[in-house]
Design a protein around this motif. Structure first.
Motif, PDB file in Angstrom:
ATOM      1  N   THR A  13      25.575  33.951  34.482  1.00 28.52           N
ATOM      2  CA  THR A  13      26.415  35.127  34.223  1.00 28.52           C
ATOM      3  C   THR A  13      27.590  35.165  35.185  1.00 28.52           C
ATOM      4  O   THR A  13      27.432  34.911  36.372  1.00 28.52           O
ATOM      5  N   LEU A  14      28.748  35.478  34.645  1.00 28.13           N
ATOM      6  CA  LEU A  14      29.929  35.774  35.449  1.00 28.13           C
ATOM      7  C   LEU A  14      30.067  37.286  35.472  1.00 28.13           C
ATOM      8  O   LEU A  14      29.977  37.936  34.432  1.00 28.13           O
ATOM      9  N   ARG A  15      30.284  37.831  36.647  1.00 24.40           N
ATOM     10  CA  ARG A  15      30.565  39.266  36.781  1.00 24.40           C
ATOM     11  C   ARG A  15      31.711  39.387  37.761  1.00 24.40           C
ATOM     12  O   ARG A  15      31.606  38.940  38.901  1.00 24.40           O
ATOM     13  N   ALA A  16      32.809  39.989  37.301  1.00 24.59           N
ATOM     14  CA  ALA A  16      33.980  40.130  38.150  1.00 24.59           C
ATOM     15  C   ALA A  16      34.591  41.507  37.958  1.00 24.59           C
ATOM     16  O   ALA A  16      34.687  41.999  36.842  1.00 24.59           O
ATOM     17  N   ARG A  17      34.994  42.104  39.065  1.00 24.73           N
ATOM     18  CA  ARG A  17      35.615  43.438  39.051  1.00 24.73           C
ATOM     19  C   ARG A  17      37.104  43.267  39.308  1.00 24.73           C
ATOM     20  O   ARG A  17      37.511  42.516  40.193  1.00 24.73           O
ATOM     21  N   PHE A  18      37.910  43.982  38.516  1.00 30.19           N
ATOM     22  CA  PHE A  18      39.365  43.899  38.619  1.00 30.19           C
ATOM     23  C   PHE A  18      39.939  45.286  38.825  1.00 30.19           C
ATOM     24  O   PHE A  18      39.380  46.273  38.363  1.00 30.19           O
ATOM     25  N   THR A  58      42.457  43.361  28.065  1.00 32.27           N
ATOM     26  CA  THR A  58      43.760  43.989  27.797  1.00 32.27           C
ATOM     27  C   THR A  58      43.589  45.452  27.413  1.00 32.27           C
ATOM     28  O   THR A  58      44.306  46.330  27.908  1.00 32.27           O
ATOM     29  N   ASN A  59      42.628  45.733  26.527  1.00 27.37           N
ATOM     30  CA  ASN A  59      42.392  47.120  26.121  1.00 27.37           C
ATOM     31  C   ASN A  59      41.978  47.979  27.305  1.00 27.37           C
ATOM     32  O   ASN A  59      42.432  49.122  27.438  1.00 27.37           O
ATOM     33  N   ALA A  60      41.123  47.450  28.170  1.00 26.35           N
ATOM     34  CA  ALA A  60      40.693  48.226  29.335  1.00 26.35           C
ATOM     35  C   ALA A  60      41.875  48.525  30.251  1.00 26.35           C
ATOM     36  O   ALA A  60      42.030  49.649  30.728  1.00 26.35           O
ATOM     37  N   VAL A  61      42.726  47.535  30.483  1.00 27.79           N
ATOM     38  CA  VAL A  61      43.887  47.737  31.358  1.00 27.79           C
ATOM     39  C   VAL A  61      44.872  48.723  30.740  1.00 27.79           C
ATOM     40  O   VAL A  61      45.423  49.579  31.441  1.00 27.79           O
ATOM     41  N   ARG A  62      45.087  48.618  29.435  1.00 27.37           N
ATOM     42  CA  ARG A  62      46.074  49.486  28.770  1.00 27.37           C
ATOM     43  C   ARG A  62      45.607  50.922  28.577  1.00 27.37           C
ATOM     44  O   ARG A  62      46.405  51.850  28.615  1.00 27.37           O
ATOM     45  N   HIS A  63      44.313  51.117  28.328  1.00 27.24           N
ATOM     46  CA  HIS A  63      43.849  52.429  27.878  1.00 27.24           C
ATOM     47  C   HIS A  63      42.926  53.159  28.850  1.00 27.24           C
ATOM     48  O   HIS A  63      42.527  54.283  28.568  1.00 27.24           O
ATOM     49  N   ALA A  64      42.565  52.542  29.971  1.00 29.72           N
ATOM     50  CA  ALA A  64      41.662  53.201  30.919  1.00 29.72           C
ATOM     51  C   ALA A  64      42.250  53.116  32.317  1.00 29.72           C
ATOM     52  O   ALA A  64      42.669  52.045  32.743  1.00 29.72           O
ATOM     53  N   PRO A  65      42.294  54.227  33.026  1.00 24.78           N
ATOM     54  CA  PRO A  65      42.800  54.172  34.394  1.00 24.78           C
ATOM     55  C   PRO A  65      41.778  53.497  35.312  1.00 24.78           C
ATOM     56  O   PRO A  65      40.579  53.602  35.093  1.00 24.78           O
ATOM     57  N   GLY A  66      42.271  52.792  36.288  1.00 22.29           N
ATOM     58  CA  GLY A  66      41.374  52.257  37.299  1.00 22.29           C
ATOM     59  C   GLY A  66      40.792  50.898  36.988  1.00 22.29           C
ATOM     60  O   GLY A  66      41.270  50.177  36.116  1.00 22.29           O
ATOM     61  N   PRO A  67      39.723  50.577  37.708  1.00 25.39           N
ATOM     62  CA  PRO A  67      39.159  49.237  37.630  1.00 25.39           C
ATOM     63  C   PRO A  67      38.375  48.990  36.337  1.00 25.39           C
ATOM     64  O   PRO A  67      38.002  49.922  35.627  1.00 25.39           O
ATOM     65  N   GLN A  84      33.504  46.768  31.081  1.00 31.33           N
ATOM     66  CA  GLN A  84      33.258  48.170  31.413  1.00 31.33           C
ATOM     67  C   GLN A  84      34.507  48.736  32.042  1.00 31.33           C
ATOM     68  O   GLN A  84      35.138  48.099  32.888  1.00 31.33           O
ATOM     69  N   ASP A  85      34.891  49.943  31.601  1.00 29.80           N
ATOM     70  CA  ASP A  85      36.036  50.618  32.210  1.00 29.80           C
ATOM     71  C   ASP A  85      35.658  52.051  32.527  1.00 29.80           C
ATOM     72  O   ASP A  85      34.523  52.463  32.308  1.00 29.80           O
ATOM     73  N   ASP A 121      27.664  53.585  26.421  1.00 33.45           N
ATOM     74  CA  ASP A 121      28.019  54.450  27.549  1.00 33.45           C
ATOM     75  C   ASP A 121      27.766  53.696  28.844  1.00 33.45           C
ATOM     76  O   ASP A 121      26.849  52.864  28.925  1.00 33.45           O
ATOM     77  N   ALA A 122      28.557  53.969  29.854  1.00 32.41           N
ATOM     78  CA  ALA A 122      28.394  53.309  31.148  1.00 32.41           C
ATOM     79  C   ALA A 122      27.017  53.628  31.719  1.00 32.41           C
ATOM     80  O   ALA A 122      26.533  54.761  31.609  1.00 32.41           O
ATOM     81  N   ALA A 123      26.403  52.623  32.329  1.00 27.07           N
ATOM     82  CA  ALA A 123      25.079  52.816  32.912  1.00 27.07           C
ATOM     83  C   ALA A 123      25.131  53.772  34.101  1.00 27.07           C
ATOM     84  O   ALA A 123      24.209  54.543  34.323  1.00 27.07           O
ATOM     85  N   HIS A 124      26.216  53.725  34.851  1.00 26.11           N
ATOM     86  CA  HIS A 124      26.371  54.577  36.038  1.00 26.11           C
ATOM     87  C   HIS A 124      27.753  55.208  35.996  1.00 26.11           C
ATOM     88  O   HIS A 124      28.746  54.520  35.825  1.00 26.11           O
ATOM     89  N   GLY A 125      27.821  56.522  36.155  1.00 25.87           N
ATOM     90  CA  GLY A 125      29.114  57.202  36.197  1.00 25.87           C
ATOM     91  C   GLY A 125      29.710  57.396  34.817  1.00 25.87           C
ATOM     92  O   GLY A 125      29.024  57.407  33.806  1.00 25.87           O
ATOM     93  N   THR A 126      31.022  57.546  34.801  1.00 28.32           N
ATOM     94  CA  THR A 126      31.713  57.766  33.536  1.00 28.32           C
ATOM     95  C   THR A 126      32.273  56.444  33.026  1.00 28.32           C
ATOM     96  O   THR A 126      32.408  55.478  33.765  1.00 28.32           O
ATOM     97  N   GLY A 127      32.604  56.444  31.782  1.00 31.74           N
ATOM     98  CA  GLY A 127      33.205  55.260  31.184  1.00 31.74           C
ATOM     99  C   GLY A 127      32.328  54.677  30.099  1.00 31.74           C
ATOM    100  O   GLY A 127      31.402  55.313  29.606  1.00 31.74           O
ATOM    101  N   LYS A 128      32.658  53.443  29.744  1.00 35.26           N
ATOM    102  CA  LYS A 128      31.962  52.775  28.653  1.00 35.26           C
ATOM    103  C   LYS A 128      32.029  51.279  28.875  1.00 35.26           C
ATOM    104  O   LYS A 128      32.790  50.783  29.703  1.00 35.26           O
ATOM    105  N   SER A 129      31.211  50.567  28.115  1.00 37.42           N
ATOM    106  CA  SER A 129      31.283  49.111  28.037  1.00 37.42           C
ATOM    107  C   SER A 129      31.502  48.738  26.592  1.00 37.42           C
ATOM    108  O   SER A 129      30.793  49.230  25.708  1.00 37.42           O
TER     109      SER A 129
END
Length: 139
Positions: A13-18, A58-67, A84-85, A121-129
């Motif tokens: 698995t690759l997991r990277a946070r941007f 691209t969708n996460a960067v364009r439509h969700a604030p933050g990482p 996840q965003d 739905d995001a496992a922790h906090g707000t957001g989605k995957s």
């Protein structure tokens, strides 16, 4: 960006946070390409998965604030791509605007390339995957 972490079950698995900056999509695609090559994905399978990675990040960067966080699970016969965003707003696929060519194509492309496309739905906090499963191997 977080480091690549080993998968705990079912394959690598690759997991990277941007941070969501303009270079995020290119860096996500580069890391995913390296990961897929190391996992032994063929060029046709890798290109389809990289298109999915590009569109979802691209969708996460364009439509969700933050990482955002990209996870790529390369398993036998399929690759699972999740982004996840921080936005709870779910994608609303709309017809592509063919007159301007400025949007609406991404999620339709992802759906065509994927066996399954879901939003969780995001496992922790707000957001989605947004999760896409792309079949790999013999066509």
């Amino acid at each position: 960006m977080d480091s690549v972490q080993p998968h705990t079950s079912g394959g690598p698995t690759l997991r990277a946070r941007f941070d969501g900056s303009p270079g995020t999509v290119g860096e996500a695609r580069r890391l995913a390409a390296e990961h897929l090559a190391a996992a032994g994905a063929g060029p046709h399978d890798a290109e389809r998965v990289l298109l999915v990675v590009s569109e979802l990040v691209t969708n996460a960067v364009r439509h969700a604030p933050g990482p955002c966080v990209l996870t790529v699970d390369a398993g036998p016969g399929a690759v699972r791509v999740a982004v996840q965003d921080t936005s709870p707003v779910r994608p609303d696929p709309r017809p592509a605007d063919l007159s301007t060519g400025t949007g609406g194509f991404g999620m339709h492309l992802v759906a065509q390339l994927s066996r399954r496309l879901t939003v969780e739905d995001a496992a922790h906090g707000t957001g989605k995957s947004v999760v896409a499963v792309v079949d790999t191997g013999p066509a």
